[in-house]
Design a protein around this motif. Structure first.
Motif, PDB file in Angstrom:
ATOM      1  N   GLN A   1      35.819  44.026  36.722  1.00 43.36           N
ATOM      2  CA  GLN A   1      36.610  43.667  37.905  1.00 43.36           C
ATOM      3  C   GLN A   1      35.867  44.027  39.187  1.00 43.36           C
ATOM      4  O   GLN A   1      35.921  43.285  40.166  1.00 43.36           O
ATOM      5  CB  GLN A   1      37.974  44.373  37.861  1.00 43.36           C
ATOM      6  N   ASN A   2      35.160  45.143  39.181  1.00 43.13           N
ATOM      7  CA  ASN A   2      34.395  45.530  40.377  1.00 43.13           C
ATOM      8  C   ASN A   2      33.291  44.523  40.678  1.00 43.13           C
ATOM      9  O   ASN A   2      33.053  44.188  41.845  1.00 43.13           O
ATOM     10  CB  ASN A   2      33.802  46.929  40.211  1.00 43.13           C
ATOM     11  N   HIS A   3      32.612  44.044  39.642  1.00 46.12           N
ATOM     12  CA  HIS A   3      31.550  43.059  39.872  1.00 46.12           C
ATOM     13  C   HIS A   3      32.142  41.753  40.389  1.00 46.12           C
ATOM     14  O   HIS A   3      31.579  41.123  41.301  1.00 46.12           O
ATOM     15  CB  HIS A   3      30.745  42.823  38.594  1.00 46.12           C
TER      16      HIS A   3
ATOM     17  N   GLU B   1      38.914  26.038  40.119  1.00 40.64           N
ATOM     18  CA  GLU B   1      37.803  26.720  40.783  1.00 40.64           C
ATOM     19  C   GLU B   1      36.994  27.551  39.794  1.00 40.64           C
ATOM     20  O   GLU B   1      35.760  27.580  39.872  1.00 40.64           O
ATOM     21  CB  GLU B   1      38.321  27.603  41.917  1.00 40.64           C
ATOM     22  N   ILE B   2      37.680  28.216  38.860  1.00 44.38           N
ATOM     23  CA  ILE B   2      36.976  29.005  37.840  1.00 44.38           C
ATOM     24  C   ILE B   2      36.179  28.076  36.927  1.00 44.38           C
ATOM     25  O   ILE B   2      35.013  28.342  36.622  1.00 44.38           O
ATOM     26  CB  ILE B   2      37.965  29.867  37.023  1.00 44.38           C
TER      27      ILE B   2
ATOM     28  N   GLU C   1      33.050  37.915  44.791  1.00 44.97           N
ATOM     29  CA  GLU C   1      34.004  37.287  45.712  1.00 44.97           C
ATOM     30  C   GLU C   1      33.643  37.599  47.162  1.00 44.97           C
ATOM     31  O   GLU C   1      33.642  36.710  48.014  1.00 44.97           O
ATOM     32  CB  GLU C   1      35.420  37.786  45.449  1.00 44.97           C
ATOM     33  N   ALA C   2      33.361  38.869  47.434  1.00 41.71           N
ATOM     34  CA  ALA C   2      33.053  39.295  48.804  1.00 41.71           C
ATOM     35  C   ALA C   2      31.809  38.604  49.340  1.00 41.71           C
ATOM     36  O   ALA C   2      31.718  38.314  50.533  1.00 41.71           O
ATOM     37  CB  ALA C   2      32.892  40.814  48.850  1.00 41.71           C
TER      38      ALA C   2
ATOM     39  N   PRO D   1      34.973  32.377  43.091  1.00 44.62           N
ATOM     40  CA  PRO D   1      36.207  31.921  43.759  1.00 44.62           C
ATOM     41  C   PRO D   1      37.097  33.085  44.199  1.00 44.62           C
ATOM     42  O   PRO D   1      37.167  34.115  43.529  1.00 44.62           O
ATOM     43  CB  PRO D   1      36.902  31.090  42.671  1.00 44.62           C
ATOM     44  N   LYS D   2      37.762  32.899  45.314  1.00 39.90           N
ATOM     45  CA  LYS D   2      38.657  33.917  45.850  1.00 39.90           C
ATOM     46  C   LYS D   2      39.942  33.992  45.035  1.00 39.90           C
ATOM     47  O   LYS D   2      40.471  32.980  44.588  1.00 39.90           O
ATOM     48  CB  LYS D   2      39.020  33.601  47.306  1.00 39.90           C
TER      49      LYS D   2
END
Length: 68
Positions: A24-26, A53-54, A31-32, A37-38
């Motif tokens: 999740q961190n990666h 989008e995914i 995203e950042a 995708p956001k």
């Protein structure tokens, strides 16, 4: 809301974790930086992504490995 289709299907974090082998961190870092995708906040403690989008993101990763 931009060009968001009213028929867009959401994909939850559990399915993202099954389909994309990143922490999740990666995913947050990607995203950042605009490389993933956001997420969409669908509740106080629930996030999701647009399935289209995914799928497009995955297709682009696959296309990168295919010689032209």
């Amino acid at each position: 809301m931009g060009n968001l289709s009213t028929t867009s299907e959401l994909i939850l974090a559990d399915e993202i974790a099954q389909r994309i082998p990143y922490s999740q961190n990666h995913l947050r870092r990607l995203e950042a930086s605009g490389d993933f995708p956001k997420r969409v906040r669908v509740g106080a403690n629930r996030i999701a992504w647009l399935r289209d989008e995914i799928d497009d993101w995955l297709k682009s990763r696959i296309a990168e490995r295919t010689p032209k």
